[in-house]
Design a protein around this motif. Structure first.
Motif, short mmCIF file in Angstrom:
data_model
loop_
_atom_site.label_atom_id
_atom_site.label_comp_id
_atom_site.label_asym_id
_atom_site.label_seq_id
_atom_site.Cartn_x
_atom_site.Cartn_y
_atom_site.Cartn_z
N ILE A 1 0.86 -0.99 -0.15
CA ILE A 1 -0.14 -0.08 0.07
C ILE A 1 1.08 1.13 0.17
O ILE A 1 1.39 1.78 0.90
N LYS A 2 0.98 1.94 -1.02
CA LYS A 2 2.18 2.95 -1.21
C LYS A 2 1.60 4.13 -1.70
O LYS A 2 1.66 5.31 -1.12
N ASP A 3 0.66 4.13 -2.71
CA ASP A 3 0.29 5.37 -3.18
C ASP A 3 -0.60 6.30 -2.42
O ASP A 3 -0.46 7.61 -2.51
N ILE A 4 -1.35 5.74 -1.53
CA ILE A 4 -2.16 6.70 -0.64
C ILE A 4 -1.20 7.50 0.54
O ILE A 4 -1.81 8.70 1.11
N PHE A 5 -0.12 7.17 0.69
CA PHE A 5 0.87 7.98 1.26
C PHE A 5 1.60 8.90 0.58
O PHE A 5 2.44 9.49 1.35
N ASN A 6 1.55 8.92 -0.78
CA ASN A 6 2.21 9.80 -1.45
C ASN A 6 1.40 11.06 -1.71
O ASN A 6 0.37 10.82 -2.59
N SER A 7 1.80 12.12 -1.58
CA SER A 7 0.94 13.37 -1.78
C SER A 7 0.79 13.57 -3.51
O SER A 7 -0.05 14.08 -3.81
N GLN A 8 1.97 12.76 -4.26
CA GLN A 8 1.52 13.21 -5.64
C GLN A 8 0.77 11.79 -6.27
O GLN A 8 0.50 12.41 -7.41
N GLU A 9 0.74 10.83 -5.67
CA GLU A 9 0.05 9.75 -6.32
C GLU A 9 -1.10 9.50 -5.65
O GLU A 9 -2.06 8.55 -6.56
N ALA A 10 -1.67 9.87 -4.45
CA ALA A 10 -2.83 9.33 -3.92
C ALA A 10 -4.02 9.80 -4.52
O ALA A 10 -4.19 10.99 -5.37
N ASP A 11 -4.97 9.01 -4.79
CA ASP A 11 -6.38 9.07 -5.50
C ASP A 11 -7.56 9.01 -4.51
O ASP A 11 -7.80 7.79 -4.75
N LEU A 12 -7.69 9.86 -3.87
CA LEU A 12 -9.01 9.72 -2.74
C LEU A 12 -10.02 10.53 -3.11
O LEU A 12 -10.67 10.85 -2.35
N LEU A 13 -10.23 11.07 -4.37
CA LEU A 13 -11.16 11.97 -4.80
C LEU A 13 -12.59 11.21 -4.43
O LEU A 13 -13.45 12.18 -4.48
#
Length: 400
Positions: free
Chosen positions: A314-326
């Motif tokens: 689980i990597k992207d949700i911790f990355n300000s540039q990659e997280a997609d939680l829209l």
């Protein structure tokens, strides 16, 4: 503008609808989480975890995740791609957890503290309220002290005051969303240990070297017990309450076998298969007593779980540039941290917690001895749903 979403996890099932998908998913994730945490923590640190509550938090996050962020969550959490089935199973699990049972007291709740200036998306809020029973609590994050007090009071209330001060002002700096999943458990042994039988005994490391002393509890009793060659361990089940709705499963690696090795083997063997073997052992050896030696212990763990979850995939949700939680909020969010503090205490009366190849049964010469005087794992299990509520390990008697 990048907005931080802080997520908090505290302290640990699943009703089986349309098969064992959800139960298997949770248990597989739980073993992977414990193994990865153990790898990060090292051999000398005792661990208390509630994988169930981390799984719950991230499942709630997945409801608002999209793209690669969602794919990573689904993969690591072992979620069924059928979201309707996940929701219905979770809802049934929630109801099962809260069913009253004699000698067992369990409270469970989830909440999202949201910035008063920003509203959750209507569809997201509707789904998490309806299917996950999440409380949505508007919060003034500008006043970080007041917000921390609100969150800590909620946590304290829902853990029966066992965890009173988990977050501080800095944890909430720049936070717009704060998620909590809280579980409080108190269980009385179906067969309590006699305090007069508790004696000081040596505790050894995996190489057989004495590393300290413990207060060793003892009793003879009729408990599910088996030797499982596939995981190089002995397994014992100690039930709670008169009806045994919940139990503690203790896994003791063979002498000379590292706990980490047994844990990795268990991940491949599967926890549900281990429960099958314990049930089979209970039927086969129902009239045979087991000598049980188990240390009295209390373990408190506090972790930032970001690194562990990152290693699990689980990597992207911790990355300000990659997280997609829209799908959660009409703003760009990422997860700034996943905090966990868990506490478990095991004594003569019970437990208070605020976590392959073929196998064969060994013939048990009466009375077999289960002597946990070296590193061991423990799991709190909800029997009707066969799912972990709590998990951990004991390896250092000097830090009880």
């Amino acid at each position: 503008m990048i907005l931080k979403a802080s997520i908090l996890f505290i302290l640990p099932t699943l009703i089986l609808i349309n098969g064992q998908n959800v139960s298997n998913s949770l248990n597989e994730f739980s073993l992977n989480l414990l193994a990865t945490t153990n790898s990060e923590a090292g051999d000398n640190l005792n661990i208390a975890l509630s994988p169930f509550t981390i799984w719950t938090l991230l499942t709630i996050v997945s409801e608002g995740a999209q793209g690669n962020s969602l794919r990573q969550l689904v993969s690591v959490l072992k979620l069924n791609n059928n979201i309707k089935q996940v929701r219905s199973n979770y809802l049934a699990m929630h109801d099962s957890l809260l069913k009253e049972a004699d000698g067992v007291h369990l409270d469970f709740s989830s909440a999202i503290f949201t910035n008063k200036k920003f509203n959750l998306r209507d569809s997201y809020q509707k789904n998490i309220k309806e299917f996950y029973k999440v409380n949505v609590i508007p919060t003034d994050f500008k006043n970080t002290k007041s917000a921390a007090d609100d969150i800590n009071n909620y946590i304290s209330k829902n853990t029966n005051n066992r965890i009173n001060s988990l977050v501080n002002d800095d944890d909430l700096r720049d936070a717009f969303i704060f998620l909590t999943s809280v579980l409080s458990f108190k269980g009385e042994w179906k067969s309590p240990f006699n305090r007069t039988a508790t004696k000081p005994e040596a505790f050894y490391d995996e190489k057989g070297t004495k590393i300290g002393d413990v207060k060793m509890m003892y009793q003879n009793g009729y408990f599910p017990y088996t030797r499982v060659e596939a995981i190089r361990s002995y397994a014992l089940e100690l039930p709670y309450g008169s009806d045994g709705k919940m139990s503690m499963v203790v896994i003791l690696p063979f002498k000379g076998t590292a706990l980490a090795n047994s844990l990795n083997l268990l991940s491949k063997f599967t926890f549900n298969k281990l429960l099958d073997y314990l049930e089979d052992a209970e039927e086969k050896f129902i009239d045979e007593e087991v000598q049980v030696y188990l240390p009295r212990f209390r373990v408190t763990s506090e972790f930032n779980m970001d690194r562990v979850l990152n290693k699990m995939g689980i990597k992207d949700i911790f990355n300000s540039q990659e997280a997609d939680l829209l799908g959660i909020l009409d703003q760009y969010l990422y997860i700034s941290r996943v905090l966990q503090r868990a506490d478990i205490e095991v004594d003569e009366e019970g437990t208070v917690a605020a976590a392959a190849a073929g196998a064969s049964f060994a013939y048990k010469s009466p009375p077999p001895k289960f002597q946990a005087n070296r590193p061991f794992m423990y799991f709190l299990v909800d029997k009707p749903t066969r799912s972990m509520v709590f998990a951990g390990k004991v390896s250092n008697p000097n830090s009880f």
